[in-house]
Scaffold this motif. Structure first.
Motif, PDB file in Angstrom:
ATOM      1  N   LYS A  92      27.048  -5.118 -10.908  1.00  0.00           N
ATOM      2  CA  LYS A  92      28.131  -4.447 -11.641  1.00  0.00           C
ATOM      3  C   LYS A  92      29.308  -4.080 -10.736  1.00  0.00           C
ATOM      4  N   VAL A  93      29.039  -3.888  -9.431  1.00  0.00           N
ATOM      5  CA  VAL A  93      30.076  -3.518  -8.465  1.00  0.00           C
ATOM      6  C   VAL A  93      29.844  -4.319  -7.193  1.00  0.00           C
ATOM      7  N   GLN A  94      30.930  -4.787  -6.593  1.00  0.00           N
ATOM      8  CA  GLN A  94      30.809  -5.405  -5.272  1.00  0.00           C
ATOM      9  C   GLN A  94      32.008  -4.976  -4.439  1.00  0.00           C
ATOM     10  N   LEU A  95      31.718  -4.202  -3.396  1.00  0.00           N
ATOM     11  CA  LEU A  95      32.775  -3.678  -2.535  1.00  0.00           C
ATOM     12  C   LEU A  95      33.513  -4.821  -1.849  1.00  0.00           C
ATOM     13  N   TYR A  96      34.834  -4.767  -1.905  1.00  0.00           N
ATOM     14  CA  TYR A  96      35.668  -5.842  -1.379  1.00  0.00           C
ATOM     15  C   TYR A  96      36.163  -5.554   0.036  1.00  0.00           C
ATOM     16  N   TRP A  97      36.636  -4.321   0.256  1.00  0.00           N
ATOM     17  CA  TRP A  97      37.206  -4.004   1.568  1.00  0.00           C
ATOM     18  C   TRP A  97      36.217  -4.246   2.704  1.00  0.00           C
ATOM     19  N   PRO A  98      34.945  -3.857   2.582  1.00  0.00           N
ATOM     20  CA  PRO A  98      34.029  -4.077   3.712  1.00  0.00           C
ATOM     21  C   PRO A  98      33.873  -5.546   4.090  1.00  0.00           C
ATOM     22  N   ALA A  99      33.943  -6.448   3.106  1.00  0.00           N
ATOM     23  CA  ALA A  99      33.825  -7.873   3.419  1.00  0.00           C
ATOM     24  C   ALA A  99      34.994  -8.321   4.290  1.00  0.00           C
ATOM     25  N   LEU A 100      36.190  -7.900   3.913  1.00  0.00           N
ATOM     26  CA  LEU A 100      37.361  -8.230   4.727  1.00  0.00           C
ATOM     27  C   LEU A 100      37.266  -7.562   6.095  1.00  0.00           C
ATOM     28  N   ASN A 345      35.513 -10.441 -16.245  1.00  0.00           N
ATOM     29  CA  ASN A 345      35.628 -10.741 -14.817  1.00  0.00           C
ATOM     30  C   ASN A 345      37.037 -10.501 -14.291  1.00  0.00           C
ATOM     31  N   LYS A 346      38.049 -10.802 -15.099  1.00  0.00           N
ATOM     32  CA  LYS A 346      39.425 -10.597 -14.657  1.00  0.00           C
ATOM     33  C   LYS A 346      39.681  -9.125 -14.345  1.00  0.00           C
ATOM     34  N   ALA A 347      39.225  -8.254 -15.228  1.00  0.00           N
ATOM     35  CA  ALA A 347      39.411  -6.819 -15.011  1.00  0.00           C
ATOM     36  C   ALA A 347      38.642  -6.356 -13.781  1.00  0.00           C
ATOM     37  N   ARG A 348      37.464  -6.923 -13.585  1.00  0.00           N
ATOM     38  CA  ARG A 348      36.656  -6.542 -12.429  1.00  0.00           C
ATOM     39  C   ARG A 348      37.343  -6.950 -11.125  1.00  0.00           C
ATOM     40  N   VAL A 349      37.885  -8.175 -11.083  1.00  0.00           N
ATOM     41  CA  VAL A 349      38.581  -8.647  -9.881  1.00  0.00           C
ATOM     42  C   VAL A 349      39.804  -7.786  -9.600  1.00  0.00           C
ATOM     43  N   GLU A 350      40.505  -7.384 -10.640  1.00  0.00           N
ATOM     44  CA  GLU A 350      41.667  -6.509 -10.455  1.00  0.00           C
ATOM     45  C   GLU A 350      41.253  -5.183  -9.818  1.00  0.00           C
ATOM     46  N   ARG A 351      40.118  -4.646 -10.258  1.00  0.00           N
ATOM     47  CA  ARG A 351      39.627  -3.395  -9.674  1.00  0.00           C
ATOM     48  C   ARG A 351      39.200  -3.610  -8.216  1.00  0.00           C
TER      49      ARG A 351
END
Length: 481
Positions: A92-100, A345-351
């Protein structure tokens, strides 16, 4: 209310237990009490501390003193947050900043290696960077030698990387540990009520003390001053120059000076570890390869002494080390709650992108700017490095480039992005001749670069996710580096 008691760990040591505990001992009759936010934040901070520490035979955790090993572990922890967020939230959630951030810190590991192998090691192989001519140019242009500039960058990376992790990691780890329910849903009430309650002054004793003793904090710098003042290795190396050269000889005394320097370098290479105790920069295990080790030590004393005497910088760090909520981290929690409620998915990617950009602002503006980029000497060093790298196409100084790979470098232009990259041969020449260049320490120039990085990262995650996650899994393998 927090419930606290001590239990044995099986080996006779007492360990502190914080959490939900029984309030009576009658079987099947247990009243659960809620743990205060301040204790949960202590746990989160402790997780960051132990991530960069090793446990000794006495069961005590001690910080890894080598910033290069710490950096590998930090990169791995960030990569782990990326994967663990999807696992714990059931997708349901996947943190983006830590990957970068994992890719960024991987490049910091390479920057350390470059500083050692390509500058501080000296020798003929690095003559273009460290020869007498290079020394003279550096002194005239920047009032500092190549060794001094390299040590300045090394120390700044060690400071910024450590303290950024101490701030950011607990914020995000808290979400996964205390903000998610067992079914992967978000405990929005806990996140919104607890985000404002992180405060280093209210940590339990062990965590509070550990934070106060971290490198570059006031206590650590006080000890560093004492070690610089009474360094027996430096004193012995310096004494080898006590006999003045006879300048009247055929070589003007130069041969005698070179002989004394050679002996001093050899002595420092052999004995740098004798008075290290975690305060050498870089750590003493690397000094055996420094061709001009005594000269490096002189510059180390200059730079680390400057850092220790910079009261304004220490005050800025102490403010950061309060770990209080900012509008960026409050907004991040709100964004993560919205992400888990996204219906497509679009809304999730935006978040996810919103989370990345908001945490990046916390990272760059609230943490790294006061910690390292407000240092005018570092600004001067980084600007001249940028000028040299741009003029030499990275030949004499590496460009500020982020590589999206677990390896230090890659040859795919789509998997790299360079700060203030010349747009044409004239642009490169004009910059070398004194044209206007951007400055990485400048927050506006840097945030423009961060925005481009975020855009490229998002594109790669949408088109080459399998590749990106493979590289992140490799970095994740450094958890016990």
């Amino acid at each position: 209310m927090a419930t606290t008691n001590t239990d044995g760990d099986g080996d006779g040591y007492e360990i502190e237990v914080l959490g939900t505990c029984k309030t009576n001992t009658r079987p099947d009759s247990q009243h659960i009490q809620q743990v205060d936010a301040k204790h949960l934040w202590s746990y989160a901070q402790e997780e960051a501390l132990t991530a960069l520490s090793e446990q000794g035979p006495d069961k005590c955790w001690r910080l890894i003193t080598d910033p290069e090993r710490r950096a590998k572990r930090i990169a791995a922890r960030y990569a782990d947050l990326y994967f663990a967020s999807a696992e714990k939230s059931r997708g349901k959630v996947q943190l983006y900043w830590p990957a970068l951030a994992a890719f960024v810190v991987k490049d910091i590991v390479e920057a350390y290696r470059y500083s050692r192998d390509n500058v501080l090691n000296g020798g003929w192989r690095n003559a273009a960077r460290t020869s007498g001519a290079s020394q003279l140019f550096a002194e005239l242009a920047t009032e500092g030698s190549p060794y001094e500039h390299s040590l300045r960058v090394y120390a700044a990376l060690a400071k910024g990387n450590l303290w950024l992790f101490m701030d950011i990691y607990p914020w995000l780890w808290f979400v996964l540990e205390y903000g998610l329910n067992k079914d992967g849903s978000m405990n929005a009430e806990r996140l919104t009520s607890h985000v404002s309650q992180r405060n280093a002054a209210e940590f339990q004793h062990q965590s509070k003390t550990a934070v106060r003793e971290l490198p570059f904090g006031a206590n650590w710098l006080g000890r560093l001053k004492g070690k610089l003042a009474s360094d027996p290795v430096y004193a012995k190396g310096r004494s080898l120059f006590d006999t003045p050269p006879t300048w009247a000889g055929l070589d003007g005394g130069y041969g005698q000076h070179v002989a004394s320097a050679s002996e001093a370098h050899r002595y420092v290479r052999q004995h740098a570890k004798d008075a290290d105790a975690g305060y050498r920069t870089p750590p003493s295990k690397y000094w055996t390869k420094f061709d001009e080790a005594f000269y490096v030590m002189e510059e180390e004393r200059t730079e680390m002494g400057r850092i220790a005497a910079d009261g304004a910088a220490t005050a800025r760090l102490q403010k950061v080390a309060q770990f209080r909520a900012t509008k960026e981290m409050t907004a991040t929690y709100t964004t993560l709650i919205a992400e888990i409620g996204a219906t497509n998915n679009k809304a999730r990617v935006e978040r996810q992108l919103e989370e990345l950009r908001t945490v990046a602002a916390q990272e760059q503006i609230n943490i790294l700017q006061p910690l390292i980029y407000d240092d005018p000497q570092l600004v001067k060093t980084m600007d001249v490095n940028h000028w040299i790298s741009r003029a030499s196409s990275g030949g004499l100084s590496p460009t500020y480039t982020l590589y999206f790979s677990a390896a230090p470098r890659n040859d795919d232009r789509d998997l790299q992005i360079t700060f203030d990259e010349p747009k044409s041969p004239w642009d490169r020449t004009n910059g070398a001749l004194g044209g206007t260049l951007k400055s990485l320490p400048n927050k506006d120039d840097r945030m423009e670069y961060v925005a481009k990085i975020a855009e490229q990262f998002n594109l790669l995650m949408s088109k080459k996710r399998a590749y990106m996650e493979h590289e992140l899994q490799t970095i994740r393998g450094w958890l016990d580096a």
